[in-house]
Design an enzyme around this catalytic site. Structure first.
Site, PDB file in Angstrom:
ATOM      1  N   GLU A  54     -12.357  -0.692 -53.542  1.00 42.49           N
ATOM      2  CA  GLU A  54     -11.436  -0.081 -54.503  1.00 42.49           C
ATOM      3  C   GLU A  54     -12.099  -0.142 -55.877  1.00 42.49           C
ATOM      4  OE1 GLU A  54      -7.159  -0.695 -54.406  1.00 42.49           O
ATOM      5  OE2 GLU A  54      -7.186  -1.335 -56.506  1.00 42.49           O
TER       6      GLU A  54
ATOM      7  N   ASP B  96      -9.662  -9.267 -55.172  1.00 39.25           N
ATOM      8  CA  ASP B  96      -9.165  -8.418 -56.256  1.00 39.25           C
ATOM      9  C   ASP B  96      -9.900  -8.690 -57.579  1.00 39.25           C
ATOM     10  OD1 ASP B  96      -7.564  -6.531 -57.401  1.00 39.25           O
ATOM     11  OD2 ASP B  96      -5.762  -7.778 -57.503  1.00 39.25           O
TER      12      ASP B  96
END
Ligand SMILES: [Zn+2]
Length: 497
Positions: free
Chosen positions: A273, A159
């Site tokens: 992402e 992330d």
């Protein structure tokens, strides 16, 4: 199950027991892995470490929960190997302590099969704060899934990656979802800049990296209106220049990171992402449209995108802002994501946004990823508040001391003056500090300091006590987590959406 492990004096975690690759596998009391060879042709013992006993029916290995044994689990129990999730409805369940995956598994199971989980998820920032490596984050999730007998797959989210070095470190650990955060390259000043300043800023964009020219850009957008379902996105000069100046460098950075990832990953399946959620000003639907169109032009493919939505998504508390306005914003961004993808909208800082979940599920029609990160730590503290009130009170007192420093890198608005004093609540009411807005945020953002705090002798001040308490009460912690996360997942799992 009548495996040979029964014949040994091991206290087995029954949910973990499984026969695979010519052996029976289980977690045993004392944080040990037990493997009994059933088929003499299997080579699994070559990949494991521990003590091998020659049992009358064949060898049995008892070994530690070590990196080598975690890697062997992923190799021989392939459902523990992270995979790509694609555009399925999904939820990321970050775990800062490394003990939360069993509770996360129970929550996902409780709401049924509608949600693809991402049990391994940590940003580089949080890894730095908790002193963990990408490999440790991966291994902790592996052991947690193994303990609960989870066999329905998982994603693994590296992330908020900011550099190619971040990408390489997470690739080495086997992560599959790469969340690229170009936030440092977003020019928040563009929103308030006048036309002259915008034109000057436009001229200085990295045109070579964007494989573009100013004339080319104007030709593709200026004076045009794009129809996206119910939206008409008109690009007059101010809209176009603002979008390009605000996000141009970010687009170039994402393209660079994506190309690096594709090359470094080779044939391994990975997905991307794009997240711009941690910026000062919201992403307009037109800006989203521009960013997505430009990334596509540069050959970038992604499964989810996190715009910065209107209002405030603070850590560990419900949405702050105008809900109907957010619903309109979600509807617009979801429409762009359907037309230019389809890809998922990703909701970052997604913990505790209970008022948002129903409208997010509805407006995205399930093309959504919910990302939660820090509240597993708060559920750990809830477990502590009940089991060891003095420890909890000491952690809270320390969190109050740290808050003004630690809040700097988070979106929070808690005020010390509004939070109860550490001495105030009687022992039975300490857990209420996890419900009060200010004390909840204070506890939320100070976890790194709590874990790193050392006493005068250099020994950890809270960390060891916290871990040993949670390890001695795995059921209490798992049940707290389950209760908490079922509330997050249910609105996205409900049938008939
Ligand atoms: Zn985020």
């Amino acid at each position: 199950m009548s495996g040979r492990l029964d014949a040994l004096n091991l206290e087995l975690v029954s949910a973990s027991r499984v026969v695979a690759a010519g052996a029976e596998w289980a977690l045993a009391a004392g944080a040990r892995l037990a493997v009994s060879v059933l088929d003499e042709r299997t080579r699994v013992l070559d990949d494991l470490e521990g003590e091998t006993l020659d049992h009358q029916h064949g060898p049995v290995l008892v070994g530690p929960m070590s990196p080598r044994n975690a890697a062997a689990l992923r190799r021989h129990l392939p459902w523990l190997q992270p995979c790509t999730v694609g555009t399925r409805t999904s939820a990321g369940l970050g775990d800062r302590l490394g003990l939360a995956t069993p509770g996360h598994v129970r929550a996902v199971r409780t709401v049924g099969g509608g949600i693809a989980p991402v049990f391994a998820q940590q940003s580089i920032r949080e890894m730095t704060r908790t002193g963990r490596t990408p490999a440790q984050v991966m291994d902790d999730a592996t052991w947690g899934m193994f303990a609960e007998g989870w066999r329905d797959g998982t994603g693994a989210d590296a992330d908020h990656l900011k550099t190619t070095e971040d990408v390489d470190a997470c690739l080495a650990a086997g992560f599959t979802l790469y969340t690229i955060d170009p936030g440092e390259h977003v020019d928040g000043g563009a929103d308030a800049a006048d036309p002259k300043a915008l034109r000057a800023a436009l001229a200085s964009l990295p045109w070579a990296a964007l494989e573009d020219t100013e004339a080319g850009l104007r030709g593709r957008y200026l004076g045009r209106t794009f129809e996206v379902e119910h939206l008409r996105l008109a690009f007059d000069e101010a809209t176009l220049l603002r979008a390009a100046v605000k996000y141009g460098r970010a687009v170039a950075h994402v393209a660079r990171m994506a190309r690096h990832l594709r090359k470094a990953a080779g044939s391994r399946p990975v997905e991307l992402e794009v997240s711009v959620d941690e910026t000062e000003t919201p992403t307009t639907p037109a800006e989203h449209y521009w960013v997505a169109s430009e990334l596509r032009r540069l050959g970038v493919a992604w499964v989810s995108l996190a715009p910065r939505f209107v209002g405030r998504f603070e850590k560990g508390v419900d949405y702050i802002g105008d809900l109907p306005a957010l619903q309109g914003d979600l509807a617009a961004h979801a429409a762009v994501a359907r037309q230019l993808g389809p890809y998922k909208l990703s909701l970052h800082s997604g913990s505790d946004k209970f008022s948002v979940y129903p409208i997010a599920a509805q407006e995205t029609r399930g093309l959504v990823h919910l990302k939660t990160a820090g509240t597993s730590y708060l559920e750990a503290l809830r477990t502590v508040a009940v089991a060891d009130p003095p420890l909890f009170r000491a952690i809270y007192a320390f969190a109050r001391e740290r808050y003004e420093t630690d809040r700097a890198s988070y979106h929070v608005s808690a005020e010390l003056a509004r939070a109860p004093q550490a001495e105030a609540p009687p022992e039975g009411e300490l857990k209420d500090l996890l419900e009060q807005f200010d004390s909840r945020e204070i506890l939320h953002v100070t976890f790194g300091s709590v874990l790193r705090a050392a006493s005068a002798g250099g020994r950890p001040r809270f960390k060891d006590a916290l871990f040993s308490l949670l390890q001695s009460r795995p059921e209490a912690y798992a049940e707290n987590l389950k209760r908490h996360f079922v509330r997050h997942l249910q609105p996205f799992a409900s049938p008939g959406r």
